[in-house]
Every structure is written in C-alpha cells, then in structure tokens.
Motif scaffolding. Structure first.
Motif, PDB file in Angstrom:
ATOM      1  N   GLU A  22      48.289   0.566  62.593  1.00 38.61           N
ATOM      2  CA  GLU A  22      47.173   0.645  63.659  1.00 38.61           C
ATOM      3  C   GLU A  22      47.936  -0.067  64.935  1.00 38.61           C
ATOM      4  O   GLU A  22      48.504  -1.060  64.673  1.00 38.61           O
ATOM      5  CB  GLU A  22      46.036   0.039  63.258  1.00 38.61           C
ATOM      6  N   ARG A  23      47.932   0.580  65.919  1.00 35.52           N
ATOM      7  CA  ARG A  23      48.535   0.234  67.233  1.00 35.52           C
ATOM      8  C   ARG A  23      47.636   0.057  68.173  1.00 35.52           C
ATOM      9  O   ARG A  23      46.990   1.268  68.521  1.00 35.52           O
ATOM     10  CB  ARG A  23      49.682   1.066  67.464  1.00 35.52           C
ATOM     11  N   TYR A  24      47.364  -1.069  68.913  1.00 36.57           N
ATOM     12  CA  TYR A  24      46.437  -1.213  69.854  1.00 36.57           C
ATOM     13  C   TYR A  24      47.226  -1.697  71.008  1.00 36.57           C
ATOM     14  O   TYR A  24      47.984  -2.559  71.109  1.00 36.57           O
ATOM     15  CB  TYR A  24      45.757  -2.532  69.690  1.00 36.57           C
ATOM     16  N   GLU A  25      46.967  -0.664  72.111  1.00 35.06           N
ATOM     17  CA  GLU A  25      47.606  -0.790  73.467  1.00 35.06           C
ATOM     18  C   GLU A  25      46.771  -0.366  74.546  1.00 35.06           C
ATOM     19  O   GLU A  25      46.175   0.593  74.502  1.00 35.06           O
ATOM     20  CB  GLU A  25      48.847  -0.100  73.357  1.00 35.06           C
ATOM     21  N   ASN A  26      46.732  -1.449  75.491  1.00 34.13           N
ATOM     22  CA  ASN A  26      45.687  -1.017  76.739  1.00 34.13           C
ATOM     23  C   ASN A  26      44.476  -0.307  76.280  1.00 34.13           C
ATOM     24  O   ASN A  26      43.789   0.625  76.689  1.00 34.13           O
ATOM     25  CB  ASN A  26      46.325   0.183  77.809  1.00 34.13           C
ATOM     26  N   GLU A  27      43.757  -1.330  75.474  1.00 36.39           N
ATOM     27  CA  GLU A  27      42.510  -1.075  74.857  1.00 36.39           C
ATOM     28  C   GLU A  27      42.260   0.385  74.038  1.00 36.39           C
ATOM     29  O   GLU A  27      41.484   1.043  74.018  1.00 36.39           O
ATOM     30  CB  GLU A  27      41.465  -1.012  75.969  1.00 36.39           C
ATOM     31  N   GLU A  28      43.618   0.881  73.573  1.00 32.02           N
ATOM     32  CA  GLU A  28      43.318   2.365  72.996  1.00 32.02           C
ATOM     33  C   GLU A  28      44.011   1.920  71.648  1.00 32.02           C
ATOM     34  O   GLU A  28      45.044   1.418  71.586  1.00 32.02           O
ATOM     35  CB  GLU A  28      44.172   3.069  73.812  1.00 32.02           C
ATOM     36  N   LEU A  29      43.522   2.533  70.656  1.00 35.91           N
ATOM     37  CA  LEU A  29      43.958   2.706  69.214  1.00 35.91           C
ATOM     38  C   LEU A  29      44.673   3.882  68.858  1.00 35.91           C
ATOM     39  O   LEU A  29      44.085   4.944  69.126  1.00 35.91           O
ATOM     40  CB  LEU A  29      43.002   2.150  68.209  1.00 35.91           C
ATOM     41  N   SER A  30      45.862   3.946  68.100  1.00 40.52           N
ATOM     42  CA  SER A  30      46.277   5.083  67.443  1.00 40.52           C
ATOM     43  C   SER A  30      46.904   4.516  66.246  1.00 40.52           C
ATOM     44  O   SER A  30      47.030   3.363  65.971  1.00 40.52           O
ATOM     45  CB  SER A  30      47.716   5.470  68.199  1.00 40.52           C
ATOM     46  N   ALA A  31      46.861   5.705  65.169  1.00 36.84           N
ATOM     47  CA  ALA A  31      47.200   5.172  63.661  1.00 36.84           C
ATOM     48  C   ALA A  31      48.289   6.269  63.086  1.00 36.84           C
ATOM     49  O   ALA A  31      48.353   7.303  63.712  1.00 36.84           O
ATOM     50  CB  ALA A  31      46.030   5.326  62.919  1.00 36.84           C
ATOM     51  N   ALA A  32      48.855   5.469  62.039  1.00 40.48           N
ATOM     52  CA  ALA A  32      49.633   6.422  61.570  1.00 40.48           C
ATOM     53  C   ALA A  32      49.755   5.939  59.969  1.00 40.48           C
ATOM     54  O   ALA A  32      49.656   4.954  59.615  1.00 40.48           O
ATOM     55  CB  ALA A  32      51.155   6.426  61.646  1.00 40.48           C
ATOM     56  N   LYS A  33      49.804   7.437  59.155  1.00 39.05           N
ATOM     57  CA  LYS A  33      49.565   7.056  57.672  1.00 39.05           C
ATOM     58  C   LYS A  33      50.897   7.378  56.926  1.00 39.05           C
ATOM     59  O   LYS A  33      51.645   8.275  57.350  1.00 39.05           O
ATOM     60  CB  LYS A  33      48.198   8.004  57.063  1.00 39.05           C
ATOM     61  N   VAL A  34      51.159   6.388  56.030  1.00 40.89           N
ATOM     62  CA  VAL A  34      52.391   6.570  55.155  1.00 40.89           C
ATOM     63  C   VAL A  34      52.281   6.623  53.704  1.00 40.89           C
ATOM     64  O   VAL A  34      51.033   5.719  53.497  1.00 40.89           O
ATOM     65  CB  VAL A  34      53.466   5.511  55.699  1.00 40.89           C
ATOM     66  N   ILE A  35      52.707   7.303  53.185  1.00 33.63           N
ATOM     67  CA  ILE A  35      52.581   7.404  51.464  1.00 33.63           C
ATOM     68  C   ILE A  35      53.803   6.627  50.991  1.00 33.63           C
ATOM     69  O   ILE A  35      54.826   7.157  51.055  1.00 33.63           O
ATOM     70  CB  ILE A  35      52.235   8.799  50.895  1.00 33.63           C
ATOM     71  N   PHE A  36      53.457   5.388  50.312  1.00 30.82           N
ATOM     72  CA  PHE A  36      54.637   4.800  49.662  1.00 30.82           C
ATOM     73  C   PHE A  36      55.032   5.257  48.280  1.00 30.82           C
ATOM     74  O   PHE A  36      56.006   5.192  47.799  1.00 30.82           O
ATOM     75  CB  PHE A  36      54.179   3.169  49.467  1.00 30.82           C
ATOM     76  N   GLY A  37      53.909   5.768  47.708  1.00 30.32           N
ATOM     77  CA  GLY A  37      54.189   6.354  46.272  1.00 30.32           C
ATOM     78  C   GLY A  37      54.087   5.275  45.399  1.00 30.32           C
ATOM     79  O   GLY A  37      52.878   4.834  45.214  1.00 30.32           O
ATOM     80  N   SER A  38      54.748   4.760  44.660  1.00 27.11           N
ATOM     81  CA  SER A  38      54.612   3.666  43.561  1.00 27.11           C
ATOM     82  C   SER A  38      54.171   2.266  44.272  1.00 27.11           C
ATOM     83  O   SER A  38      54.693   2.252  45.558  1.00 27.11           O
ATOM     84  CB  SER A  38      55.764   3.317  42.846  1.00 27.11           C
ATOM     85  N   TYR A  39      53.845   1.340  43.662  1.00 21.49           N
ATOM     86  CA  TYR A  39      53.206  -0.049  44.096  1.00 21.49           C
ATOM     87  C   TYR A  39      54.530  -0.424  45.004  1.00 21.49           C
ATOM     88  O   TYR A  39      55.435  -1.054  44.398  1.00 21.49           O
ATOM     89  CB  TYR A  39      53.078  -1.057  43.159  1.00 21.49           C
ATOM     90  N   LYS A  51      63.298  -0.064  59.420  1.00 21.16           N
ATOM     91  CA  LYS A  51      63.828   1.431  59.312  1.00 21.16           C
ATOM     92  C   LYS A  51      63.175   2.539  60.012  1.00 21.16           C
ATOM     93  O   LYS A  51      63.703   3.501  61.009  1.00 21.16           O
ATOM     94  CB  LYS A  51      64.301   1.827  57.939  1.00 21.16           C
ATOM     95  N   ASN A  52      61.872   2.671  59.840  1.00 25.19           N
ATOM     96  CA  ASN A  52      60.951   3.797  60.250  1.00 25.19           C
ATOM     97  C   ASN A  52      59.977   3.583  61.163  1.00 25.19           C
ATOM     98  O   ASN A  52      59.266   4.474  61.451  1.00 25.19           O
ATOM     99  CB  ASN A  52      60.498   4.370  59.079  1.00 25.19           C
ATOM    100  N   TYR A  53      59.436   2.396  61.481  1.00 23.27           N
ATOM    101  CA  TYR A  53      58.339   2.546  62.396  1.00 23.27           C
ATOM    102  C   TYR A  53      58.618   3.015  63.799  1.00 23.27           C
ATOM    103  O   TYR A  53      57.457   3.608  64.191  1.00 23.27           O
ATOM    104  CB  TYR A  53      58.158   0.807  62.741  1.00 23.27           C
ATOM    105  N   PHE A  54      59.540   3.271  64.297  1.00 23.53           N
ATOM    106  CA  PHE A  54      59.788   3.823  65.737  1.00 23.53           C
ATOM    107  C   PHE A  54      59.941   5.324  65.461  1.00 23.53           C
ATOM    108  O   PHE A  54      59.733   6.130  66.583  1.00 23.53           O
ATOM    109  CB  PHE A  54      60.936   3.256  66.627  1.00 23.53           C
ATOM    110  N   ASN A  55      59.838   5.675  64.203  1.00 20.13           N
ATOM    111  CA  ASN A  55      59.698   7.193  63.969  1.00 20.13           C
ATOM    112  C   ASN A  55      58.616   7.800  63.535  1.00 20.13           C
ATOM    113  O   ASN A  55      58.390   8.931  63.296  1.00 20.13           O
ATOM    114  CB  ASN A  55      60.922   7.676  63.059  1.00 20.13           C
ATOM    115  N   LEU A  56      57.447   6.737  63.327  1.00 20.41           N
ATOM    116  CA  LEU A  56      56.239   7.108  62.795  1.00 20.41           C
ATOM    117  C   LEU A  56      55.630   8.033  63.954  1.00 20.41           C
ATOM    118  O   LEU A  56      55.689   8.196  65.056  1.00 20.41           O
ATOM    119  CB  LEU A  56      55.581   5.733  62.518  1.00 20.41           C
TER     120      LEU A  56
END
Length: 96
Positions: A22-39, A51-56
């Motif tokens: 979840e990213r909150y910026e200027n009173e706005e929320l956006s979200a990204a979902k990632v599937i990790f697979g195993s624990y 490695k991947n945050y800025f490519n989400l």
C-alpha cells in the motif's frame, strides 16, 4: 511533493503466500499485489522489495484518509478549549 508512506501485508491465500503493498501519497492510496508462492522468509521479502519495488504496477490512486488519531485529537482539544467548549475542571456537585 507530499509525504509518502507505505505498508506491506503478507498473508496466506490458499495455496500461495501473497503480499499487498500500500502506498499513501497526498491523501491518496494505491496498492499492488504480489504472489510469493511458498512461505517467504524475511530476507526474501526484503530482497524482493529492494529489487522489484519500483517495477510494481500500483492501482490507480483513490482518496484515502490517513489516520493520525493522536494528532487530530490534540488539535480538536485545543480548538474546543479555545472556544470555551471544554471546561478546565469539572463542576463540583457534591454540595447539593
């Protein structure tokens, strides 16, 4: 540019472990979902973020109120005191 805050929640959604950024910026929320697979272990999550945050692919932003309860209550208390709506001490009704 306003303050940016974020949150990551990792949970099990059968049959995979999922992360929601979840990213909150200027009173706005956006979200990204990632599937990790195993624990995912903590170091694996950390490595993924590095490695991947800025490519989400975050969702389009929606308006969201970020809770700052303590700060808001303190401000409201000050406003009420200034408007004489709160008495500094409660009235003494013991002499009735």
């Amino acid at each position: 540019m306003g303050m940016v805050t974020g949150n990551l929640t990792v949970f099990f959604e059968n049959p995979f472990w999922v992360g929601v950024f979840e990213r909150y910026e200027n009173e706005e929320l956006s979200a990204a979902k990632v599937i990790f697979g195993s624990y995912p272990r903590a170091f694996e999550v950390y490595e993924f973020i590095l490695k991947n945050y800025f490519n989400l692919k975050f969702s389009p932003p929606v308006w969201a109120m970020i809770k700052q309860t303590k700060k808001i209550l303190k401000e409201l208390n000050g406003i009420l005191k200034n408007n004489c709506l709160i008495r500094e001490s409660a009235p003494n009704h013991s002499k009735l």
